[in-house]
Design a protein around this motif. Structure first.
Motif, PDB file in Angstrom:
ATOM      1  N   UNK A  48       0.788  -1.230   0.000  1.00 18.08           N
ATOM      2  CA  UNK A  48       0.000   0.000   0.000  1.00 18.08           C
ATOM      3  C   UNK A  48       0.813   1.269   0.000  1.00 18.08           C
ATOM      4  N   UNK A  49       1.951   1.297   0.707  1.00 18.93           N
ATOM      5  CA  UNK A  49       2.732   2.536   0.731  1.00 18.93           C
ATOM      6  C   UNK A  49       3.399   2.802  -0.613  1.00 18.93           C
ATOM      7  N   UNK A  69      -5.230  -7.025  -7.723  1.00 18.27           N
ATOM      8  CA  UNK A  69      -5.221  -6.506  -6.358  1.00 18.27           C
ATOM      9  C   UNK A  69      -5.030  -7.648  -5.365  1.00 18.27           C
ATOM     10  N   UNK A  70      -4.290  -7.367  -4.308  1.00 18.41           N
ATOM     11  CA  UNK A  70      -4.057  -8.343  -3.239  1.00 18.41           C
ATOM     12  C   UNK A  70      -4.761  -7.829  -1.982  1.00 18.41           C
ATOM     13  N   UNK A  71      -5.696  -8.614  -1.486  1.00 17.16           N
ATOM     14  CA  UNK A  71      -6.468  -8.226  -0.303  1.00 17.16           C
ATOM     15  C   UNK A  71      -6.030  -8.984   0.952  1.00 17.16           C
ATOM     16  N   UNK A  88      -4.538  -7.606   4.327  1.00 23.00           N
ATOM     17  CA  UNK A  88      -3.713  -6.585   3.688  1.00 23.00           C
ATOM     18  C   UNK A  88      -4.526  -5.324   3.405  1.00 23.00           C
ATOM     19  N   UNK A  89      -5.751  -5.501   2.937  1.00 25.78           N
ATOM     20  CA  UNK A  89      -6.593  -4.336   2.651  1.00 25.78           C
ATOM     21  C   UNK A  89      -6.830  -3.511   3.906  1.00 25.78           C
ATOM     22  N   UNK A  90      -7.048  -4.188   5.035  1.00 30.13           N
ATOM     23  CA  UNK A  90      -7.235  -3.489   6.302  1.00 30.13           C
ATOM     24  C   UNK A  90      -5.959  -2.818   6.783  1.00 30.13           C
ATOM     25  N   UNK A  92      -3.524  -1.565   5.054  1.00 33.53           N
ATOM     26  CA  UNK A  92      -3.193  -0.379   4.285  1.00 33.53           C
ATOM     27  C   UNK A  92      -4.416   0.496   4.017  1.00 33.53           C
ATOM     28  N   UNK A  93      -5.486   0.319   4.786  1.00 36.91           N
ATOM     29  CA  UNK A  93      -6.701   1.120   4.582  1.00 36.91           C
ATOM     30  C   UNK A  93      -6.375   2.610   4.691  1.00 36.91           C
ATOM     31  N   UNK A  94      -6.820   3.381   3.725  1.00 34.46           N
ATOM     32  CA  UNK A  94      -6.544   4.807   3.718  1.00 34.46           C
ATOM     33  C   UNK A  94      -5.171   5.173   3.203  1.00 34.46           C
ATOM     34  N   UNK A  95      -4.346   4.171   2.898  1.00 33.90           N
ATOM     35  CA  UNK A  95      -2.992   4.418   2.394  1.00 33.90           C
ATOM     36  C   UNK A  95      -2.944   4.160   0.891  1.00 33.90           C
ATOM     37  N   UNK A  96      -3.241   2.932   0.510  1.00 32.12           N
ATOM     38  CA  UNK A  96      -3.222   2.558  -0.896  1.00 32.12           C
ATOM     39  C   UNK A  96      -3.505   1.091  -1.049  1.00 32.12           C
ATOM     40  N   UNK A  97      -3.921   0.709  -2.239  1.00 34.21           N
ATOM     41  CA  UNK A  97      -4.172  -0.695  -2.503  1.00 34.21           C
ATOM     42  C   UNK A  97      -2.852  -1.422  -2.674  1.00 34.21           C
ATOM     43  N   UNK A  98      -2.882  -2.748  -2.556  1.00 28.38           N
ATOM     44  CA  UNK A  98      -1.702  -3.572  -2.806  1.00 28.38           C
ATOM     45  C   UNK A  98      -1.925  -4.318  -4.113  1.00 28.38           C
ATOM     46  N   UNK A  99      -0.891  -4.403  -4.926  1.00 31.35           N
ATOM     47  CA  UNK A  99      -1.070  -4.920  -6.289  1.00 31.35           C
ATOM     48  C   UNK A  99       0.139  -5.762  -6.692  1.00 31.35           C
ATOM     49  N   UNK A 100      -0.129  -6.867  -7.376  1.00 32.57           N
ATOM     50  CA  UNK A 100       0.916  -7.673  -8.013  1.00 32.57           C
ATOM     51  C   UNK A 100       0.780  -7.520  -9.518  1.00 32.57           C
ATOM     52  N   UNK A 101       1.896  -7.284 -10.197  1.00 31.44           N
ATOM     53  CA  UNK A 101       1.846  -7.055 -11.634  1.00 31.44           C
ATOM     54  C   UNK A 101       3.174  -7.417 -12.270  1.00 31.44           C
ATOM     55  N   UNK A 102       3.211  -7.334 -13.573  1.00 30.60           N
ATOM     56  CA  UNK A 102       4.432  -7.585 -14.327  1.00 30.60           C
ATOM     57  C   UNK A 102       5.415  -6.439 -14.137  1.00 30.60           C
ATOM     58  N   UNK A 103       6.688  -6.766 -13.914  1.00 29.60           N
ATOM     59  CA  UNK A 103       7.713  -5.723 -13.818  1.00 29.60           C
ATOM     60  C   UNK A 103       7.821  -4.939 -15.128  1.00 29.60           C
ATOM     61  N   UNK A 104       7.658  -5.623 -16.240  1.00 28.46           N
ATOM     62  CA  UNK A 104       7.738  -4.935 -17.528  1.00 28.46           C
ATOM     63  C   UNK A 104       6.610  -3.913 -17.670  1.00 28.46           C
ATOM     64  N   UNK A 105       5.408  -4.250 -17.176  1.00 31.55           N
ATOM     65  CA  UNK A 105       4.294  -3.294 -17.227  1.00 31.55           C
ATOM     66  C   UNK A 105       4.586  -2.074 -16.361  1.00 31.55           C
TER      67      UNK A 105
END
Length: 368
Positions: A48-49, A69-71, A88-90, A92-105
């Motif tokens: 989230x940060x 998104x990772x919750x 995880x959602x709790x 980082x609540x109010x901070x930001x979502x957590x996400x897994x993605x491609x490094x190239x993206x």
């Protein structure tokens, strides 16, 4: 005021720094020693940060269609039995979502945000530092003077060495294995299985793909000749989703983790940012987040005092050093916990794992 600024490195740290400097009203030159065709592989998990810092850089919107998104994080023992879960959602609540993605993206989002050309195949061969400027010699023989040089060239930073800010990174004794898996088992959560001085982590990253990374503490072992065979042997007795992931694995990247711990991050008009200044093992998934935050803070401080680079660099380091030190300490703590023999570690984690592991992020909930 017009400042001549050079950013060395066009990975996550360098492109983030270039973006932050553009937002602050400057037009930095960006150089990268590698060719443009060297795209990063595997995936990346952004807590989230990290997303909060990307929002400050104006890059949260381009990321929304990417990855998954990772919750929740689920921790299991090697037999697939639950140790504890983390909301995880709790967290980082109010901070930001957590996400897994491609490094190239992620790299492409950062690259398109820079707003200027990146000069690839361009190494820094020489660096001469004066009171208020730095003279840079490039690999093609060209020489230029800059008011600020940002070394964002990773844990093996040439700028760090040329500026006399520190020696090589120090190995942690960990070997990390990474891959992107297609056709693996359905997985909705970030899922870790803890073994004996080893861990196996997988998470959804969108497009019916999984990002897999695993590690082992093996300071004296050489890199395996056949990483895929080694990973299948090392985790062959693990349960849960591991057998199906191992079956779907096609290739594995290998890296040794190391740390960078420095007495200072700048000298004259030269400053280090990201892994070049404070690399750690990837256990807390904070490498990219710390680079994003570094970039945000450097941009903020430069906007305040563009005519006093030494004051800018002092303020940047004073703001960032305690937080990056906290990440290093918590990373070491989690790695020590992971390496406790399972007969002692697993009962402890069932009782107190949620509190222990949540506390590792508590200081990061607050803004940088």
């Amino acid at each position: 005021m017009t400042l001549r600024i050079l950013v060395v490195g066009a990975g996550i740290a360098g492109l983030s720094a270039a973006r932050a400097l553009r937002l602050a009203g400057f037009r930095p030159d960006v150089v990268e020693e590698l060719p443009a065709t060297m795209l990063p592989g595997a995936g990346i998990y952004l807590p989230g940060n990290a997303l909060r810092a990307l929002r400050q850089l104006g890059l949260d919107a381009p990321l929304r269609p990417l990855g998954d998104l990772i919750f929740r994080q689920v921790f299991l023992d090697s037999r697939g039995r639950e140790l504890f879960e983390m909301d995880v959602a709790g967290l980082w609540a109010g901070v930001g979502e957590s996400r897994a993605l491609s490094r190239a993206d992620l790299q492409q989002v950062l690259l398109t945000s820079v707003g200027g050309e990146v000069r690839y195949d361009t190494a820094v061969r020489g660096l001469e530092i004066f009171d208020q400027t730095a003279k840079v010699e490039f690999g093609d023989g060209r020489v230029a003077e800059y008011d600020l040089v940002v070394g964002a060239d990773g844990r093996r930073s040439t700028i760090r060495a040329q500026a006399g800010l520190g020696g090589p990174a120090v190995p942690t004794g960990q070997i990390v294995y990474r891959s992107v898996v297609t056709g693996g088992p359905p997985l909705s959560d970030w899922t870790a299985l803890l073994g004996r001085r080893s861990s196996f982590v997988a998470m959804p990253m969108g497009g019916r793909k999984l990002y897999f990374h695993a590690d082992e503490t093996a300071p004296d072992a050489p890199n395996p000749d056949d990483p895929l065979a080694h990973v299948r042997e090392l985790f062959g007795t693990f349960a849960g989703p591991v057998p199906a992931i191992l079956k779907a694995l096609e290739k594995v990247q290998v890296a040794r983790t190391d740390e960078v711990v420095l007495e200072r991050w700048s000298t004259g008009p030269v400053v280090l940012l990201g892994d070049a200044a404070h690399a750690t093992a990837p256990t807390l998934a904070q490498g990219a987040a710390m680079s994003f935050e570094d970039a945000v803070v450097l941009g903020e401080e430069l906007r305040k005092l563009p005519d006093d680079i030494p004051a800018v660099l002092r303020a940047y380091e004073e703001r960032r050093r305690p937080r990056c030190g906290e990440v290093r300490d918590r990373t070491r703590e989690r790695d020590r916990t992971r390496d406790v023999p399972p007969a002692l570690r697993d009962p402890m984690l069932r009782r107190r794992g949620l509190r222990i592991f949540s506390d590792h992020y508590s200081a990061l909930v607050q803004p940088a």
